[in-house]
Design a protein around this motif. Structure first.
Motif, PDB file in Angstrom:
ATOM      1  N   ARG A   1      46.635  42.165  38.352  1.00 33.20           N
ATOM      2  CA  ARG A   1      45.552  41.160  37.576  1.00 33.20           C
ATOM      3  C   ARG A   1      45.939  40.684  36.148  1.00 33.20           C
ATOM      4  NH1 ARG A   1      40.014  41.405  36.368  1.00 33.20           N
ATOM      5  NH2 ARG A   1      39.314  39.192  36.301  1.00 33.20           N
ATOM      6  N   CYS A   2      46.169  41.901  35.455  1.00 34.49           N
ATOM      7  CA  CYS A   2      46.383  41.841  34.106  1.00 34.49           C
ATOM      8  C   CYS A   2      47.517  40.998  33.827  1.00 34.49           C
ATOM      9  CB  CYS A   2      46.772  43.265  33.622  1.00 34.49           C
ATOM     10  SG  CYS A   2      45.401  44.460  33.650  1.00 34.49           S
ATOM     11  N   ALA A   3      48.697  41.043  34.483  1.00 29.63           N
ATOM     12  CA  ALA A   3      49.800  40.412  34.668  1.00 29.63           C
ATOM     13  C   ALA A   3      49.526  38.720  34.820  1.00 29.63           C
ATOM     14  CB  ALA A   3      51.127  40.682  35.423  1.00 29.63           C
ATOM     15  N   VAL A   4      48.718  38.611  35.929  1.00 27.59           N
ATOM     16  CA  VAL A   4      48.416  36.891  36.127  1.00 27.59           C
ATOM     17  C   VAL A   4      47.518  36.556  35.183  1.00 27.59           C
ATOM     18  CG1 VAL A   4      47.018  35.608  37.601  1.00 27.59           C
ATOM     19  CG2 VAL A   4      48.444  37.360  38.673  1.00 27.59           C
ATOM     20  N   LEU A   5      46.557  37.182  34.349  1.00 28.36           N
ATOM     21  CA  LEU A   5      45.796  36.600  33.409  1.00 28.36           C
ATOM     22  C   LEU A   5      46.736  36.636  32.288  1.00 28.36           C
ATOM     23  CD1 LEU A   5      42.583  38.932  33.779  1.00 28.36           C
ATOM     24  CD2 LEU A   5      43.030  36.762  34.594  1.00 28.36           C
TER      25      LEU A   5
ATOM     26  N   VAL B   1      53.976  33.236  41.936  1.00 32.91           N
ATOM     27  CA  VAL B   1      53.647  34.758  42.312  1.00 32.91           C
ATOM     28  C   VAL B   1      54.225  35.069  43.590  1.00 32.91           C
ATOM     29  CG1 VAL B   1      52.015  35.058  40.521  1.00 32.91           C
ATOM     30  CG2 VAL B   1      51.186  34.824  42.904  1.00 32.91           C
ATOM     31  N   THR B   2      54.627  36.335  43.817  1.00 32.15           N
ATOM     32  CA  THR B   2      55.187  36.651  45.350  1.00 32.15           C
ATOM     33  C   THR B   2      53.712  36.937  46.317  1.00 32.15           C
ATOM     34  OG1 THR B   2      55.198  38.967  44.606  1.00 32.15           O
ATOM     35  CG2 THR B   2      57.331  37.562  44.616  1.00 32.15           C
ATOM     36  N   GLU B   3      53.989  37.214  47.420  1.00 30.14           N
ATOM     37  CA  GLU B   3      52.979  37.545  48.458  1.00 30.14           C
ATOM     38  C   GLU B   3      52.220  38.905  47.894  1.00 30.14           C
ATOM     39  OE1 GLU B   3      52.311  36.124  51.345  1.00 30.14           O
ATOM     40  OE2 GLU B   3      50.578  37.325  51.740  1.00 30.14           O
ATOM     41  N   ALA B   4      53.165  39.900  47.434  1.00 33.07           N
ATOM     42  CA  ALA B   4      52.500  41.075  46.896  1.00 33.07           C
ATOM     43  C   ALA B   4      51.341  40.900  45.931  1.00 33.07           C
ATOM     44  CB  ALA B   4      53.554  42.083  46.463  1.00 33.07           C
ATOM     45  N   VAL B   5      51.875  40.057  44.991  1.00 37.78           N
ATOM     46  CA  VAL B   5      50.953  39.719  43.881  1.00 37.78           C
ATOM     47  C   VAL B   5      49.456  39.019  44.399  1.00 37.78           C
ATOM     48  CG1 VAL B   5      50.600  38.538  41.719  1.00 37.78           C
ATOM     49  CG2 VAL B   5      52.727  39.689  42.241  1.00 37.78           C
ATOM     50  N   TYR B   6      49.805  38.139  45.064  1.00 34.74           N
ATOM     51  CA  TYR B   6      48.777  37.266  45.691  1.00 34.74           C
ATOM     52  C   TYR B   6      47.820  38.330  46.699  1.00 34.74           C
ATOM     53  CZ  TYR B   6      46.125  34.046  48.824  1.00 34.74           C
ATOM     54  OH  TYR B   6      45.233  33.389  49.476  1.00 34.74           O
TER      55      TYR B   6
ATOM     56  N   ARG C   1      44.176  38.635  44.718  1.00 35.25           N
ATOM     57  CA  ARG C   1      43.342  37.446  45.410  1.00 35.25           C
ATOM     58  C   ARG C   1      42.240  36.894  44.958  1.00 35.25           C
ATOM     59  NH1 ARG C   1      44.531  38.118  51.874  1.00 35.25           N
ATOM     60  NH2 ARG C   1      44.006  35.908  52.430  1.00 35.25           N
ATOM     61  N   SER C   2      41.418  37.702  44.352  1.00 35.70           N
ATOM     62  CA  SER C   2      40.118  37.214  43.866  1.00 35.70           C
ATOM     63  C   SER C   2      40.452  36.208  42.581  1.00 35.70           C
ATOM     64  CB  SER C   2      39.036  38.105  43.416  1.00 35.70           C
ATOM     65  OG  SER C   2      39.954  39.088  42.401  1.00 35.70           O
ATOM     66  N   ASP C   3      41.550  36.374  41.867  1.00 37.10           N
ATOM     67  CA  ASP C   3      41.857  35.324  40.792  1.00 37.10           C
ATOM     68  C   ASP C   3      42.693  34.193  41.397  1.00 37.10           C
ATOM     69  OD1 ASP C   3      40.956  36.569  38.097  1.00 37.10           O
ATOM     70  OD2 ASP C   3      41.621  38.241  39.194  1.00 37.10           O
ATOM     71  N   LEU C   4      43.160  34.313  42.612  1.00 32.34           N
ATOM     72  CA  LEU C   4      44.105  33.310  43.065  1.00 32.34           C
ATOM     73  C   LEU C   4      43.475  32.414  44.034  1.00 32.34           C
ATOM     74  CD1 LEU C   4      47.496  35.842  43.101  1.00 32.34           C
ATOM     75  CD2 LEU C   4      46.895  33.591  41.339  1.00 32.34           C
TER      76      LEU C   4
ATOM     77  N   GLU D   1      58.120  33.058  50.227  1.00 35.78           N
ATOM     78  CA  GLU D   1      57.215  32.416  50.001  1.00 35.78           C
ATOM     79  C   GLU D   1      56.540  32.819  48.690  1.00 35.78           C
ATOM     80  OE1 GLU D   1      54.123  31.503  52.933  1.00 35.78           O
ATOM     81  OE2 GLU D   1      56.376  30.655  53.420  1.00 35.78           O
ATOM     82  N   LEU D   2      56.108  31.818  47.993  1.00 37.38           N
ATOM     83  CA  LEU D   2      55.541  31.879  46.294  1.00 37.38           C
ATOM     84  C   LEU D   2      54.347  31.263  46.302  1.00 37.38           C
ATOM     85  CD1 LEU D   2      59.002  31.620  44.291  1.00 37.38           C
ATOM     86  CD2 LEU D   2      57.559  33.656  45.045  1.00 37.38           C
ATOM     87  N   TYR D   3      53.339  31.635  45.705  1.00 39.49           N
ATOM     88  CA  TYR D   3      52.293  31.314  45.344  1.00 39.49           C
ATOM     89  C   TYR D   3      52.057  30.445  43.922  1.00 39.49           C
ATOM     90  CZ  TYR D   3      50.610  33.691  49.615  1.00 39.49           C
ATOM     91  OH  TYR D   3      50.598  34.104  50.999  1.00 39.49           O
ATOM     92  N   THR D   4      51.286  29.664  43.718  1.00 41.77           N
ATOM     93  CA  THR D   4      51.012  29.012  42.452  1.00 41.77           C
ATOM     94  C   THR D   4      49.740  29.780  41.751  1.00 41.77           C
ATOM     95  OG1 THR D   4      49.813  27.114  43.120  1.00 41.77           O
ATOM     96  CG2 THR D   4      52.042  26.773  42.503  1.00 41.77           C
ATOM     97  N   ALA D   5      49.894  30.211  40.636  1.00 42.07           N
ATOM     98  CA  ALA D   5      48.811  30.824  40.019  1.00 42.07           C
ATOM     99  C   ALA D   5      48.370  30.239  38.747  1.00 42.07           C
ATOM    100  CB  ALA D   5      49.228  32.405  39.393  1.00 42.07           C
TER     101      ALA D   5
END
Ligand SMILES: [Zn+2]
Length: 244
Positions: A132-136, A210-215, A219-222, A240-244
């Motif tokens: 979550r820190c990395a996504v933020l 971000v990857t599935e693992a990150v998603y 999840r709550s932030d994505l 599979e990659l997700y946009t964040a």
């Protein structure tokens, strides 16, 4: 650079409950012994950067971590038309904004590689929510860059959004340590690092992938993020990659 700087080393405090002063008068005797703020995260020190070698007597550790790659798009093309001063100013701004965002989220700015930066989260400052820190941090990099870009574009006489950042993030077990004999390099290696780098290369300017693992972990932030299949070099058939 404006930072909220910690007075004592966050890593040493967290892992050993030792208040190691990083700034001010109290830090002077520590500096004599080479203990100073880490260049990779100034809220940690040069000792906990290498904690696993000094305390654990190992050259590397296997840790669960999150890796972030950010790359300045359009830099290569621009570097052919800009003066060396303008180029270094551009890179300085990119590094500074990325570093501040990464450090605010307790990450380690492990490397700067030309027009890219690599960050590791969960070392030496441990965070259960490192993904979550990395996504933020990624979002903060984009936010800071959008603000900075306007000034830069104007100063350099560029048009439109020629300067955007592409970011990729992946989480999992990796090896962190000192690699190489002649040139010792403190860094992370493994598939997690390679996958994060590939995700970054698939991202457009201004995009975070971000990857599935990150998603799954953040999840709550994505919420509302959708997956798309990407064909990346080295991944068959696709990822599979997700946009964040
Ligand atoms: Zn420390």
């Amino acid at each position: 650079m404006t930072l909220h700087q910690s007075r004592i080393c966050k890593g040493c405090w967290q892992q050993m409950h030792l208040p190691v002063p990083l700034r001010g008068v109290l830090s002077a005797p520590f500096r004599l012994f080479g203990i100073r703020p880490s260049r990779m995260n100034p809220n940690t020190c040069t000792v906990c950067e290498l904690m696993f070698t000094t305390v654990m007597r190992a050259r590397k550790v296997t840790i669960d971590a999150t890796v972030l790659f950010a790359d300045l798009r359009g830099y290569t093309t621009l570097s052919q038309s800009l003066s060396p001063d303008a180029i270094s100013g551009l890179l300085d701004a990119f590094y500074d904004e990325s570093a501040s965002a990464i450090w605010e989220s307790d990450g380690l700015l492990n490397k700067t590689l030309g027009d890219a930066v690599m960050a590791v989260f969960n070392f030496p400052i441990r965070r259960d929510d490192h993904t979550r820190c990395a996504v933020l941090a990624a979002r903060e990099i984009q936010k800071r860059w959008r603000a900075k870009r306007e000034t830069l574009v104007e100063a350099l006489g560029l048009t439109g959004n020629e300067l955007g950042i592409g970011i990729g993030i992946h989480s999992g077990e990796l090896s962190f340590g000192e690699f190489g004999r002649s040139h010792r390099d403190l860094t992370a290696i493994g598939t997690v690092v390679n996958t994060a780098s590939r995700a970054q290369s698939a991202a457009d300017a201004d995009q975070i992938l971000v990857t599935e693992a990150v998603y799954q972990r953040a999840r709550s932030d994505l919420e509302g993020s959708r997956a798309k299949a990407y064909r990346l070099k080295g991944f068959e058939p696709s990822i599979e990659l997700y946009t964040a």
